[in-house]
Design a protein around this motif. Structure first.
Motif, short mmCIF file in Angstrom:
data_model
loop_
_atom_site.label_atom_id
_atom_site.label_comp_id
_atom_site.label_asym_id
_atom_site.label_seq_id
_atom_site.Cartn_x
_atom_site.Cartn_y
_atom_site.Cartn_z
N THR A 111 -41.34 50.46 -6.98
CA THR A 111 -40.40 49.49 -6.38
C THR A 111 -39.94 48.45 -7.40
N HIS B 120 -25.38 43.86 -3.67
CA HIS B 120 -25.70 42.73 -2.79
C HIS B 120 -24.45 41.91 -2.48
N ALA C 188 -27.71 47.20 -0.69
CA ALA C 188 -28.79 46.30 -1.09
C ALA C 188 -29.01 45.18 -0.07
N SER C 189 -27.92 44.68 0.50
CA SER C 189 -27.97 43.73 1.61
C SER C 189 -27.05 44.29 2.68
N CYS D 293 -35.80 37.57 -1.04
CA CYS D 293 -34.56 36.84 -0.72
C CYS D 293 -33.36 37.37 -1.47
N GLY D 294 -33.58 38.19 -2.54
CA GLY D 294 -32.45 38.70 -3.31
C GLY D 294 -31.60 37.55 -3.83
N LEU E 196 -28.54 35.44 0.15
CA LEU E 196 -27.54 35.48 1.22
C LEU E 196 -28.09 34.85 2.50
N TYR E 197 -29.39 35.06 2.77
CA TYR E 197 -30.01 34.42 3.93
C TYR E 197 -30.50 33.01 3.61
N ASP F 126 -38.71 36.35 -4.74
CA ASP F 126 -38.21 37.66 -5.15
C ASP F 126 -38.70 37.95 -6.56
N PHE F 127 -38.83 39.25 -6.89
CA PHE F 127 -39.23 39.56 -8.27
C PHE F 127 -38.05 39.99 -9.13
N TYR G 297 -44.16 39.56 -4.17
CA TYR G 297 -44.68 38.93 -2.95
C TYR G 297 -45.93 39.60 -2.41
N VAL G 298 -46.27 40.76 -2.92
CA VAL G 298 -47.55 41.35 -2.53
C VAL G 298 -48.61 40.65 -3.40
N TYR H 173 -34.36 43.39 5.90
CA TYR H 173 -33.79 44.66 5.43
C TYR H 173 -34.89 45.69 5.16
N ASP I 85 -38.03 45.73 4.34
CA ASP I 85 -38.77 45.74 3.08
C ASP I 85 -40.28 45.89 3.23
C1 SAM Z 1 -33.19 45.39 0.31
S1 SAM Z 1 -33.14 43.89 -0.61
C2 SAM Z 1 -32.94 42.72 0.71
C3 SAM Z 1 -32.54 41.36 0.22
C4 SAM Z 1 -32.36 40.32 1.32
N1 SAM Z 1 -33.51 40.22 2.18
C5 SAM Z 1 -31.13 40.61 2.13
O1 SAM Z 1 -31.25 41.13 3.26
O2 SAM Z 1 -30.03 40.31 1.63
C6 SAM Z 1 -34.86 43.71 -1.07
C7 SAM Z 1 -35.16 42.52 -1.95
O3 SAM Z 1 -36.58 42.38 -2.03
C8 SAM Z 1 -36.98 42.24 -3.37
N2 SAM Z 1 -38.33 42.82 -3.46
C9 SAM Z 1 -38.71 44.08 -3.13
N3 SAM Z 1 -40.03 44.22 -3.30
C10 SAM Z 1 -40.49 43.02 -3.75
C11 SAM Z 1 -41.78 42.53 -4.12
N4 SAM Z 1 -42.86 43.32 -4.05
N5 SAM Z 1 -41.90 41.25 -4.52
C12 SAM Z 1 -40.80 40.44 -4.60
N6 SAM Z 1 -39.56 40.85 -4.27
C13 SAM Z 1 -39.41 42.12 -3.85
C14 SAM Z 1 -35.93 42.96 -4.18
O4 SAM Z 1 -35.86 42.46 -5.50
C15 SAM Z 1 -34.67 42.67 -3.37
O5 SAM Z 1 -34.07 41.47 -3.79
#
Ligand code: SAM
Length: 289
Positions: A30, A47, A55-56, A86-87, A90-91, A106-107, A133-134, A149, A151
């Protein structure tokens, strides 16, 4: 480097590996998907395309979602929202505009840079944290915790449990968790396919020349799907494993219960539409036990 005489064996082995059926969650990539220099630029582009859902979700959906979340959770100044994944914001930007104190995690540094720039341009004070975030434990408590989304679904079971425990500890008294997941309906329509193409997905995977193989797998017993990509560049071969755990409301409730969370409402999506048993996704609102 392989000598010309054993190239056929090496090629065969690489192909055999690209075609194999991996064990569920045996490899997790991931972070590469979201943080690789080239791929993260493609992701950010997606995004920010308001009509694209790669992506979003599309901008119209997000606006409707923000309005529903604001009303459903009575977002107001003084309340704290923590948005996981948070990407580009947008939210988080929407939550902050509605007066909430917002933390976004976010990473993807590329997405966070964009999010920070948007916040500065709009005069919004949003706390952005660069972390996986894990395993990351935000300080304090939150009135609303979001993971939007689907995740939760790419994570292996132990990481999902860890993240859900973080949510449980973070939710303030009277606070809520909102997240969405992919459903068993989506799993049922997933087809096992194979694609092979020069510059598979139009250069999404690398800036230079490459060939890509994508194999899609369905693991019905485990309720898991996988899109497995093998990318062949002139100098290297690498792989991406896009796993998804599909849920029923019951199987999600079981994972939540194991982490001390209780689902109090199930909806079709994070716009609060009524739950639809035929929907490919669903969203839940949960509280800490
Ligand atoms: C599908 S996008 C959704 C972004 C946002 N929530 C939206 O709906 O616009 C997933 C986001 O989660 C982040 N992400 C995925 N796994 C992650 C992790 N383990 N730790 C931090 N960020 C993570 C990605 O970098 C990405 O920005």
């Amino acid at each position: 480097m392989a000598s010309p005489s054993n190239m056929p064996e090496a090629t065969y082995a690489a192909l055999a590996e690209a075609m194999g059926r991996p064990a569920p969650f045996s490899v997790v990539t991931t972070d590469t998907l979201w943080t690789d220099e080239h791929i993260s630029a493609q992701m950010l582009r997606y995004h920010l395309q308001p009509d694209d859902a790669a992506a979003s979700r599309p901008g119209t959906f997000i606006e409707r979602s923000l309005d529903w979340i604001t009303e459903r959770f009575r977002l107001a100044p003084g309340q704290r929202v923590v948005d996981f994944g948070c990407g580009p914001g947008l939210y988080t930007t929407g939550f902050a505009r509605r007066g909430a104190a917002v933390t976004g995690i976010d990473f993807s540094l590329r997405s966070l840079d964009h999010a920070r720039g948007s916040a500065a341009a709009a005069g919004l004070d949003i706390d952005y944290v660069h972390a996986d975030y894990v395993g990351y434990r935000p300080r304090g408590t939150a009135d609303l915790v979001t993971l939007i989304y689907c995740d939760l679904c790419p994570l292996p079971p132990d990481s999902r449990h860890r993240l859900l425990c973080t949510f449980r500890d973070l939710i303030a008294d009277g606070g809520h968790l909102l997240l969405d997941v992919v459903s068993l309906v989506a799993l049922a329509s997933k087809e096992e396919t194979i694609l092979f193409d020069e510059r598979l997905l139009d250069g999404f995977w690398a800036a230079g020349p490459y060939y890509g193989v994508m194999r899609s797998f369905r693991y019905d017993d485990e309720r898991i799907g996988l899109d497995h990509y093998t990318i062949f560049e002139p100098e290297r071969r690498w792989e991406i494993y896009n796993w998804l755990q599909y849920f029923s409301p019951e199987s999600l409730q079981a994972e939540f219960a194991a982490a001390g969370l209780r689902i109090i409402e199930t909806c079709a999506n994070v716009c609060g539409d009524p739950y639809d048993a035929n929907g490919e996704e669903f969203a839940v609102i949960a509280v800490a036990n």
